[in-house]
Design a protein around this motif. Structure first.
Motif, PDB file in Angstrom:
ATOM      1  N   TYR A  28       0.837  -1.185   0.000  1.00 43.48           N
ATOM      2  CA  TYR A  28       0.000   0.000   0.000  1.00 43.48           C
ATOM      3  C   TYR A  28       0.877   1.241   0.000  1.00 43.48           C
ATOM      4  O   TYR A  28       1.907   1.283   0.656  1.00 43.48           O
ATOM      5  CB  TYR A  28      -0.907   0.021   1.240  1.00 43.48           C
ATOM      6  N   SER A  29       0.452   2.259  -0.717  1.00 47.83           N
ATOM      7  CA  SER A  29       1.176   3.525  -0.719  1.00 47.83           C
ATOM      8  C   SER A  29       0.236   4.625  -0.234  1.00 47.83           C
ATOM      9  O   SER A  29      -0.984   4.524  -0.400  1.00 47.83           O
ATOM     10  CB  SER A  29       1.683   3.848  -2.124  1.00 47.83           C
ATOM     11  N   PRO A  30       0.786   5.688   0.356  1.00 47.91           N
ATOM     12  CA  PRO A  30      -0.070   6.777   0.839  1.00 47.91           C
ATOM     13  C   PRO A  30      -0.979   7.350  -0.247  1.00 47.91           C
ATOM     14  O   PRO A  30      -2.130   7.669   0.020  1.00 47.91           O
ATOM     15  CB  PRO A  30       0.937   7.818   1.336  1.00 47.91           C
ATOM     16  N   ALA A  31      -0.483   7.462  -1.467  1.00 46.37           N
ATOM     17  CA  ALA A  31      -1.296   8.035  -2.542  1.00 46.37           C
ATOM     18  C   ALA A  31      -2.535   7.191  -2.844  1.00 46.37           C
ATOM     19  O   ALA A  31      -3.584   7.719  -3.190  1.00 46.37           O
ATOM     20  CB  ALA A  31      -0.449   8.183  -3.807  1.00 46.37           C
ATOM     21  N   VAL A  32      -2.414   5.884  -2.676  1.00 44.32           N
ATOM     22  CA  VAL A  32      -3.527   4.978  -2.983  1.00 44.32           C
ATOM     23  C   VAL A  32      -4.528   4.914  -1.832  1.00 44.32           C
ATOM     24  O   VAL A  32      -5.730   4.826  -2.059  1.00 44.32           O
ATOM     25  CB  VAL A  32      -2.986   3.567  -3.310  1.00 44.32           C
ATOM     26  N   GLU A  94       0.578   7.855   7.375  1.00 47.58           N
ATOM     27  CA  GLU A  94       1.747   7.020   7.111  1.00 47.58           C
ATOM     28  C   GLU A  94       1.289   5.594   6.904  1.00 47.58           C
ATOM     29  O   GLU A  94       0.338   5.134   7.544  1.00 47.58           O
ATOM     30  CB  GLU A  94       2.734   7.087   8.268  1.00 47.58           C
ATOM     31  N   VAL A  95       1.970   4.900   6.013  1.00 50.64           N
ATOM     32  CA  VAL A  95       1.631   3.520   5.701  1.00 50.64           C
ATOM     33  C   VAL A  95       2.819   2.635   6.051  1.00 50.64           C
ATOM     34  O   VAL A  95       3.943   2.924   5.667  1.00 50.64           O
ATOM     35  CB  VAL A  95       1.288   3.347   4.203  1.00 50.64           C
ATOM     36  N   ARG A  96       2.563   1.583   6.790  1.00 52.86           N
ATOM     37  CA  ARG A  96       3.568   0.585   7.125  1.00 52.86           C
ATOM     38  C   ARG A  96       2.987  -0.774   6.777  1.00 52.86           C
ATOM     39  O   ARG A  96       2.120  -1.282   7.490  1.00 52.86           O
ATOM     40  CB  ARG A  96       3.932   0.623   8.609  1.00 52.86           C
ATOM     41  N   GLN A  97       3.440  -1.330   5.665  1.00 59.65           N
ATOM     42  CA  GLN A  97       2.937  -2.596   5.149  1.00 59.65           C
ATOM     43  C   GLN A  97       1.425  -2.535   5.024  1.00 59.65           C
ATOM     44  O   GLN A  97       0.924  -1.858   4.152  1.00 59.65           O
ATOM     45  CB  GLN A  97       3.442  -3.751   5.990  1.00 59.65           C
ATOM     46  N   TRP A 101      -1.461   4.588   9.672  1.00 60.85           N
ATOM     47  CA  TRP A 101      -1.448   5.420  10.879  1.00 60.85           C
ATOM     48  C   TRP A 101      -1.832   6.822  10.446  1.00 60.85           C
ATOM     49  O   TRP A 101      -1.230   7.378   9.518  1.00 60.85           O
ATOM     50  CB  TRP A 101      -0.045   5.388  11.470  1.00 60.85           C
ATOM     51  N   VAL A 102      -2.837   7.399  11.076  1.00 58.30           N
ATOM     52  CA  VAL A 102      -3.294   8.749  10.725  1.00 58.30           C
ATOM     53  C   VAL A 102      -3.307   9.608  11.986  1.00 58.30           C
ATOM     54  O   VAL A 102      -3.898   9.229  12.996  1.00 58.30           O
ATOM     55  CB  VAL A 102      -4.717   8.731  10.109  1.00 58.30           C
ATOM     56  N   VAL A 123      -5.313   7.508  14.707  1.00 56.62           N
ATOM     57  CA  VAL A 123      -6.196   6.418  14.283  1.00 56.62           C
ATOM     58  C   VAL A 123      -5.370   5.404  13.505  1.00 56.62           C
ATOM     59  O   VAL A 123      -4.601   5.781  12.622  1.00 56.62           O
ATOM     60  CB  VAL A 123      -7.356   6.955  13.405  1.00 56.62           C
ATOM     61  N   LEU A 124      -5.525   4.128  13.841  1.00 55.75           N
ATOM     62  CA  LEU A 124      -4.859   3.048  13.122  1.00 55.75           C
ATOM     63  C   LEU A 124      -5.908   2.245  12.373  1.00 55.75           C
ATOM     64  O   LEU A 124      -6.951   1.899  12.937  1.00 55.75           O
ATOM     65  CB  LEU A 124      -4.112   2.132  14.087  1.00 55.75           C
ATOM     66  N   LEU A 125      -5.619   1.965  11.109  1.00 56.74           N
ATOM     67  CA  LEU A 125      -6.550   1.211  10.270  1.00 56.74           C
ATOM     68  C   LEU A 125      -5.824   0.061   9.590  1.00 56.74           C
ATOM     69  O   LEU A 125      -4.630   0.170   9.283  1.00 56.74           O
ATOM     70  CB  LEU A 125      -7.163   2.104   9.190  1.00 56.74           C
ATOM     71  N   THR A 126      -6.567  -1.009   9.325  1.00 55.95           N
ATOM     72  CA  THR A 126      -6.050  -2.142   8.572  1.00 55.95           C
ATOM     73  C   THR A 126      -7.039  -2.472   7.458  1.00 55.95           C
ATOM     74  O   THR A 126      -8.217  -2.118   7.546  1.00 55.95           O
ATOM     75  CB  THR A 126      -5.860  -3.391   9.468  1.00 55.95           C
ATOM     76  N   PRO A 127      -6.565  -3.150   6.420  1.00 52.11           N
ATOM     77  CA  PRO A 127      -7.499  -3.517   5.341  1.00 52.11           C
ATOM     78  C   PRO A 127      -8.510  -4.547   5.828  1.00 52.11           C
ATOM     79  O   PRO A 127      -8.210  -5.382   6.669  1.00 52.11           O
ATOM     80  CB  PRO A 127      -6.595  -4.130   4.267  1.00 52.11           C
ATOM     81  N   ARG A 128      -9.713  -4.440   5.288  1.00 52.12           N
ATOM     82  CA  ARG A 128     -10.747  -5.443   5.580  1.00 52.12           C
ATOM     83  C   ARG A 128     -10.370  -6.726   4.847  1.00 52.12           C
ATOM     84  O   ARG A 128      -9.988  -6.683   3.691  1.00 52.12           O
ATOM     85  CB  ARG A 128     -12.098  -4.992   5.054  1.00 52.12           C
ATOM     86  N   SER A 129     -10.520  -7.824   5.505  1.00 54.67           N
ATOM     87  CA  SER A 129     -10.224  -9.088   4.827  1.00 54.67           C
ATOM     88  C   SER A 129     -11.408  -9.468   3.940  1.00 54.67           C
ATOM     89  O   SER A 129     -12.546  -9.498   4.404  1.00 54.67           O
ATOM     90  CB  SER A 129      -9.942 -10.202   5.850  1.00 54.67           C
ATOM     91  N   GLY A 130     -11.120  -9.680   2.684  1.00 51.97           N
ATOM     92  CA  GLY A 130     -12.145 -10.116   1.746  1.00 51.97           C
ATOM     93  C   GLY A 130     -13.075  -9.038   1.230  1.00 51.97           C
ATOM     94  O   GLY A 130     -13.359  -8.981   0.054  1.00 51.97           O
ATOM     95  N   ALA A 131     -13.547  -8.139   2.081  1.00 56.68           N
ATOM     96  CA  ALA A 131     -14.569  -7.172   1.681  1.00 56.68           C
ATOM     97  C   ALA A 131     -13.990  -5.929   1.018  1.00 56.68           C
ATOM     98  O   ALA A 131     -14.716  -5.151   0.433  1.00 56.68           O
ATOM     99  CB  ALA A 131     -15.399  -6.762   2.899  1.00 56.68           C
TER     100      ALA A 131
END
Length: 146
Positions: A28-32, A94-97, A101-102, A123-131
């Motif tokens: 993942y990149s910050p721009a995306v 910021e994106v780490r793998q 982190w926002v 705020v910390l976010l992670t990708p949703r699995s599958g959705a």
């Protein structure tokens, strides 16, 4: 065919040059991620101002701390209340793998009281699995005490 030490060595060297299996993890990149992540946080803030549940935006085991206290229901962000407007005033991402982190600053303005509160949150976010999309796994927010 008879294998000689030289041909075995050449075979082993050639097999070592074969491509390694590709890592299937997404980079993942910050721009995306900036736009969809900001949309999730803005939706969570908006749900708080309406005192509406926003469970689809949060991981089931998310930790939410506002002004030093655990929050399990709206409003999850410090300083936000019913009868007002809320807006993100600045943010840094910021994106780490697969972890985003926002750090953000937001303003809640009461339509009933005519007051405004400045809040800050991590705020910390992670990708949703599958959705697809993103889910909040941790939020820590505060407003200056009056």
């Amino acid at each position: 065919m008879r294998w000689t030490p030289g041909s075995l060595l050449a075979l082993l060297a050639a097999s070592g040059c074969a491509s390694a299996p590709q890592n299937s993890s997404i980079v993942y990149s910050p721009a995306v991620v900036e736009e969809p992540v900001t949309a999730v946080i803005a939706a969570a803030l908006d749900a708080d101002r309406q005192m509406a549940p926003s469970d689809t935006l949060w991981a089931p085991d998310a930790t939410v701390i506002a002004n030093g206290e655990l929050r399990y229901a709206p409003p999850r962000f410090a300083g936000v209340g019913l009868g007002g407007e809320v807006a993100i005033t600045s943010s840094r991402l910021e994106v780490r793998q697969s972890l985003v982190w926002v750090y953000l600053e937001y303003r809640w303005m009461s339509l009933n009281e005519g007051t405004a509160r400045e809040g800050r949150a991590t705020v910390l976010l992670t990708p949703r699995s599958g959705a697809g999309g993103w889910r909040i796994v941790h939020a820590h927010s505060s407003v200056a005490q009056e």
